[in-house]
Design an enzyme around this catalytic site. Structure first.
Site, PDB file in Angstrom:
ATOM      1  N   ASN A  91      47.256  13.815  38.125  1.00 12.03           N
ATOM      2  CA  ASN A  91      45.927  13.644  38.701  1.00 12.03           C
ATOM      3  C   ASN A  91      45.997  13.814  40.206  1.00 12.03           C
ATOM      4  O   ASN A  91      47.018  13.592  40.820  1.00 12.03           O
ATOM      5  CB  ASN A  91      45.322  12.299  38.319  1.00 12.03           C
ATOM      6  CG  ASN A  91      44.454  12.389  37.084  1.00 12.03           C
ATOM      7  OD1 ASN A  91      43.444  13.088  37.075  1.00 12.03           O
ATOM      8  ND2 ASN A  91      44.855  11.709  36.018  1.00 12.03           N
ATOM      9  N   ASN A 146      43.672  19.622  33.856  1.00 10.70           N
ATOM     10  CA  ASN A 146      43.096  18.333  34.228  1.00 10.70           C
ATOM     11  C   ASN A 146      42.557  18.426  35.656  1.00 10.70           C
ATOM     12  O   ASN A 146      41.825  19.350  35.982  1.00 10.70           O
ATOM     13  CB  ASN A 146      44.141  17.226  34.039  1.00 10.70           C
ATOM     14  CG  ASN A 146      43.529  15.835  34.006  1.00 10.70           C
ATOM     15  OD1 ASN A 146      42.496  15.648  33.391  1.00 10.70           O
ATOM     16  ND2 ASN A 146      44.154  14.879  34.658  1.00 10.70           N
ATOM     17  N   ASP A 152      44.268   7.579  39.163  1.00 12.86           N
ATOM     18  CA  ASP A 152      43.572   8.760  38.644  1.00 12.86           C
ATOM     19  C   ASP A 152      43.173   9.639  39.830  1.00 12.86           C
ATOM     20  O   ASP A 152      44.016  10.013  40.630  1.00 12.86           O
ATOM     21  CB  ASP A 152      42.378   8.309  37.794  1.00 12.86           C
ATOM     22  CG  ASP A 152      41.983   9.342  36.753  1.00 12.86           C
ATOM     23  OD1 ASP A 152      41.777  10.508  37.127  1.00 12.86           O
ATOM     24  OD2 ASP A 152      41.862   8.993  35.560  1.00 12.86           O
ATOM     25  N   ARG A 154      45.653  21.140  27.989  1.00 14.65           N
ATOM     26  CA  ARG A 154      44.457  21.476  28.742  1.00 14.65           C
ATOM     27  C   ARG A 154      44.711  21.208  30.221  1.00 14.65           C
ATOM     28  O   ARG A 154      45.595  20.431  30.587  1.00 14.65           O
ATOM     29  CB  ARG A 154      43.249  20.661  28.274  1.00 14.65           C
ATOM     30  CG  ARG A 154      43.326  19.164  28.590  1.00 14.65           C
ATOM     31  CD  ARG A 154      41.964  18.509  28.366  1.00 14.65           C
ATOM     32  NE  ARG A 154      41.963  17.065  28.546  1.00 14.65           N
ATOM     33  CZ  ARG A 154      41.827  16.444  29.718  1.00 14.65           C
ATOM     34  NH1 ARG A 154      41.731  17.142  30.850  1.00 14.65           N
ATOM     35  NH2 ARG A 154      41.821  15.119  29.773  1.00 14.65           N
TER      36      ARG A 154
END
Length: 289
Positions: A151, A105, A199, A103
């Site tokens: 990220n 991000n 992140d 997927r």
């Protein structure tokens, strides 16, 4: 510099809150695994407002320049445009048919108006992820591979420096980027984490890099030379995304994966930090101007 105390914003507790931005004076963000694009109303005690809901996971969006109500999105296995009626128009699905289920991000637009988005395996298979760049012509190109949980990215003011976290590796790398071609060069290691995972990220007007540190309940600010400058503690274990609105830092968090989430896990927080950030960049289709 001292900072304010974290203040909870809105009523919602998100499963995987990420991709927070300030767009036209309004806070927008996503709840990744539910595929929802959300906006924060002026009444900070109210619930978040849903702008769009996709049947695919929604990693992050950027506004589309000159097209009010349109978004470019990292979603599902690729990149799409979201129209004001919430329908996706797919530019490409490069992770369709991957050897392991994938997927998209985190994602962002750079100051030149390109859109950058990372992909990851649902079970975080090492090295399965990539970084994609969408050009002004809508072409989706893979520019980096061998990533695990990318990220960011976050860009400096002129778009010639890109910060990209590989959360699973506990590292933030800094890449030079050619502003004309949009090609990243060889990186250096900007920050390494012994505990927690870097992140979401954003760069402020002083060139400082802010990152949410998943699993630690903290946000870090680094000076441009990589020196840790500040550490902010939040009452949520998994801070995930962040942005600056004026000199206030907004931080999303997540309940996903916690066996016993606390009352503020999944909340959105605001913290006065005394340094502003630049406006969020928009994706500019058709032209670099």
């Amino acid at each position: 510099m001292s900072v304010g105390a974290p203040v909870v914003q809105w009523q919602d507790r998100l499963g995987l809150g990420e991709g927070i931005r300030v767009v036209d004076g309004r806070i927008v963000l996503v709840d990744i695994l539910t595929g929802r694009l959300l906006a924060g109303p002026a009444d900070r005690t109210a619930p978040l407002t849903e702008l769009a809901g996709l049947s695919d996971p929604l990693g992050a969006v950027a506004p589309v320049h000159g097209r009010p109500g349109h978004w470019i999105a990292a979603a599902g296995t690729g990149i799409c445009l979201i129209t004001p009626d919430g329908c996706p128009e797919w530019l490409g699905r490069p992770e369709d048919g991957a050897a392991t289920p994938m997927r998209m991000n985190d994602a962002t637009a750079d100051p030149q108006g390109r859109f950058w988005a990372g992909s990851m395996a649902y079970d975080a298979v090492e090295g399965a992820g990539s970084l994609y760049r969408v050009g002004h012509d809508g072409t989706v190109a893979r520019v980096l591979d061998g990533l695990t949980v990318p990220n960011g990215p976050a860009f400096g003011a002129d778009g010639t420096v890109m910060y990209l976290a590989d959360s699973a590796k506990g590292v933030i790398r800094r890449y030079p980027v050619d502003p004309d071609s949009g090609l990243p060069g060889a990186p250096d290691t900007f920050a390494v984490f012994d505990g927690g995972s870097p992140d979401g990220m954003t760069v402020d007007v002083e060139g400082g890099l802010w990152t949410a540190v998943w699993g630690t309940g903290t946000v870090h600010r680094y000076r441009a030379d990589g020196t840790l400058d500040r550490r902010i503690r939040l009452p949520a274990v998994q801070p995930a995304g962040l942005c600056l609105d004026g000199d206030t830092l907004y931080v999303t968090s997540a309940r996903h994966g916690l066996a016993a989430p606390g009352p503020l896990d999944g909340a959105v927080f605001a913290v006065w930090v005394g340094v502003p950030g630049p406006p969020a960049s928009a994706y500019r289709p058709g032209s670099a101007e």
